[in-house]
Design a protein around this motif. Structure first.
Motif, short mmCIF file in Angstrom:
data_model
loop_
_atom_site.label_atom_id
_atom_site.label_comp_id
_atom_site.label_asym_id
_atom_site.label_seq_id
_atom_site.Cartn_x
_atom_site.Cartn_y
_atom_site.Cartn_z
N ARG A 212 0.83 -1.21 0.00
CA ARG A 212 0.00 0.00 0.00
C ARG A 212 0.86 1.26 0.00
O ARG A 212 0.51 2.27 -0.61
CB ARG A 212 -0.91 0.00 1.22
N LYS A 213 2.00 1.19 0.65
CA LYS A 213 2.90 2.35 0.68
C LYS A 213 3.45 2.64 -0.71
O LYS A 213 3.54 3.80 -1.12
CB LYS A 213 4.05 2.06 1.65
N LEU A 214 3.79 1.61 -1.46
CA LEU A 214 4.36 1.80 -2.79
C LEU A 214 3.32 2.29 -3.79
O LEU A 214 3.66 2.94 -4.77
CB LEU A 214 4.98 0.50 -3.28
N GLU A 215 2.04 1.98 -3.54
CA GLU A 215 1.00 2.39 -4.48
C GLU A 215 0.88 3.90 -4.56
O GLU A 215 0.40 4.44 -5.57
CB GLU A 215 -0.34 1.79 -4.06
N ALA A 216 1.32 4.63 -3.53
CA ALA A 216 1.22 6.09 -3.54
C ALA A 216 2.16 6.74 -4.54
O ALA A 216 1.99 7.91 -4.90
CB ALA A 216 1.49 6.64 -2.14
N ILE A 217 3.17 6.01 -5.02
CA ILE A 217 4.12 6.57 -5.98
C ILE A 217 3.46 6.66 -7.35
O ILE A 217 2.84 5.69 -7.80
CB ILE A 217 5.39 5.68 -6.07
N PRO A 218 3.56 7.79 -8.05
CA PRO A 218 2.97 7.90 -9.40
C PRO A 218 3.54 6.84 -10.34
O PRO A 218 4.75 6.62 -10.38
CB PRO A 218 3.37 9.31 -9.84
N GLY A 219 2.67 6.19 -11.08
CA GLY A 219 3.09 5.16 -12.01
C GLY A 219 3.08 3.77 -11.42
O GLY A 219 3.42 2.80 -12.12
N TRP A 324 13.21 2.05 -3.38
CA TRP A 324 14.26 1.61 -2.45
C TRP A 324 14.33 2.53 -1.24
O TRP A 324 14.44 2.05 -0.09
CB TRP A 324 15.61 1.60 -3.16
N ALA A 325 14.25 3.84 -1.44
CA ALA A 325 14.34 4.80 -0.33
C ALA A 325 13.17 4.64 0.63
O ALA A 325 13.35 4.66 1.86
CB ALA A 325 14.41 6.22 -0.87
N LEU A 326 11.97 4.46 0.10
CA LEU A 326 10.80 4.31 0.97
C LEU A 326 10.87 3.02 1.79
O LEU A 326 10.54 3.01 2.98
CB LEU A 326 9.52 4.31 0.13
N LEU A 327 11.31 1.93 1.14
CA LEU A 327 11.39 0.66 1.86
C LEU A 327 12.51 0.67 2.90
O LEU A 327 12.34 0.14 4.00
CB LEU A 327 11.62 -0.48 0.87
N LEU A 328 13.64 1.28 2.56
CA LEU A 328 14.77 1.27 3.49
C LEU A 328 14.50 2.13 4.71
O LEU A 328 14.77 1.73 5.85
CB LEU A 328 16.04 1.75 2.77
N LYS A 329 13.94 3.33 4.49
CA LYS A 329 13.75 4.28 5.58
C LYS A 329 12.36 4.23 6.19
O LYS A 329 12.06 5.00 7.11
CB LYS A 329 14.05 5.70 5.08
N GLU A 332 6.62 7.34 4.06
CA GLU A 332 5.51 7.46 3.12
C GLU A 332 5.94 8.38 1.97
O GLU A 332 6.74 9.29 2.16
CB GLU A 332 4.27 8.01 3.82
N PHE A 333 5.37 8.14 0.80
CA PHE A 333 5.72 8.96 -0.35
C PHE A 333 5.09 10.35 -0.22
O PHE A 333 3.93 10.49 0.14
CB PHE A 333 5.22 8.30 -1.64
N ARG A 334 5.90 11.37 -0.53
CA ARG A 334 5.45 12.76 -0.53
C ARG A 334 5.79 13.38 -1.89
O ARG A 334 6.95 13.44 -2.27
CB ARG A 334 6.13 13.56 0.58
#
Length: 340
Positions: A212-219, A324-329, A332-334
């Motif tokens: 769900r966290k990755l879905e916020a990234i465009p594309g 990679w940055a979102l998963l490592l740290k 949430e995507f901004r």
């Protein structure tokens, strides 16, 4: 001497083992059947075990880890240079044992059962989509032999083929009309199966926080997010975002020599399914945002100086680094994020 490292050449029924001691001297050459593997390693002192990342490798890695051993998986292309003379099971096991001891060897992360289950859904869906496309092309080709032309797109087949068959019923043999109806029924069944698999993937996506966290990234949608979450696993397996992009084959291939750098097209290494999803997602972002971007945006400048296909790959590369940055740290995507 004490056995410290073992290379296993995996197979369906017969497994070849090659073991060395701390000095690298061969102390074990053994062939085991499948039902003997668990018993043999349960009675063995904990050691380092190397295997090629092939069919059933993740299962055996998890199994041997529960018995106290350290297991490392390697891509087959990295093991091949260590094979001496002719290729056979004994030489392969020896090459695996030697390769796993190399200090700079790259290893494949071991997948959990849940990751493999989700990826199995993706692979099954991918296969049915290919079968659906092939079936649609077959129907369109058979109809064209009788002068009946249907535009590209599965929707047109469902809408227009029954009408065409009804209009040309006096010109078409009954056996052919019956055949086309049969093929259309098969096409609808494939379409239904694809839809059901997508529902299962989305249900898993909704229950997984990482996806769900990755879905916020465009594309990135539910399909891409779930595939990335299941394939990457722990982001710490990659040193940086560029390494993840290289793992997906989204970086240039090099052929450099004599201090002269020669960059070519993307390497296309890694998983083609993930790479395809990311590039298609990037194309969607470019298509949607072409008229809505600010003049000074990075993507606007990129589209202005590059072909759209090049821009799509560059955007997919950037998306992989963001993943990679979102998963490592664990962030949430901004969309308004700016580096300090």
């Amino acid at each position: 001497m004490k056995l410290t490292t073992i290379g296993i050449d995996l197979a369906k029924s017969v497994f070849q083992l090659h073991g060395v001691d701390v000095h690298g001297k061969t102390v074990l050459k053994k062939q085991l059947k499948r039902n003997q593997m668990a018993t043999f390693f349960a009675n063995l002192m904990p050691c380092l075990i190397g295997m090629e990342a092939c069919g059933s490798a993740h299962y055996w890695a998890r199994k041997l880890q529960t018995l106290g051993h350290t297991v490392k998986l390697m891509a087959p292309q990295f093991v091949k240079p260590y094979v001496k003379t002719n290729k056979h099971d004994v030489a392969d096991a020896e090459a695996i044992c030697e390769a796993v001891l190399r200090p700079n060897m790259r290893f494949v992360p071991i997948k959990e059962t849940e990751q493999q289950a989700v990826l199995a859904l993706h692979r099954a869906r991918q296969g049915m989509v290919k079968a659906r496309t092939a079936q649609a092309n077959q129907i369109r080709g058979l109809l064209s032999e009788f002068g009946l032309i249907v535009p590209q797109g599965i929707t047109y087949l469902h809408q227009r083929v029954p009408v065409l068959l009804e209009e040309a019923k006096d010109e078409l043999p009954g056996v052919f009309r019956e055949l086309v109806h049969r093929l259309l029924t098969h096409l609808k069944e494939l379409d239904r199966q694809v839809g059901e698999l997508e529902v299962q993937i989305q249900l898993w996506h909704r229950t997984n926080a990482t996806s769900r966290k990755l879905e916020a990234i465009p594309g990135i949608g539910p399909l891409t997010a779930s595939a990335l979450a299941a394939s990457i696993g722990n982001a710490k397996n990659f040193a940086n975002g560029r390494q993840l992009a290289a793992w997906l084959g989204l970086v240039p291939k090099q052929h450099s020599s004599g201090g002269k750098t020669n960059l070519q097209g993307i390497s296309k290494r890694g998983d083609p399914y993930l790479r395809t999803l990311l590039i298609h997602g990037a194309r969607a972002v470019i298509l949607r945002a072409e008229r809505n971007l600010k003049e000074d945006s990075w993507l606007r400048r990129l589209i202005g100086r590059c072909h759209k296909n090049v821009a799509a790959v560059a955007l997919a590369n950037k998306t992989a680094r963001i993943v990679w940055a979102l998963l490592l740290k664990d962030r949430e995507f901004r969309s308004d994020y700016a580096a300090a």
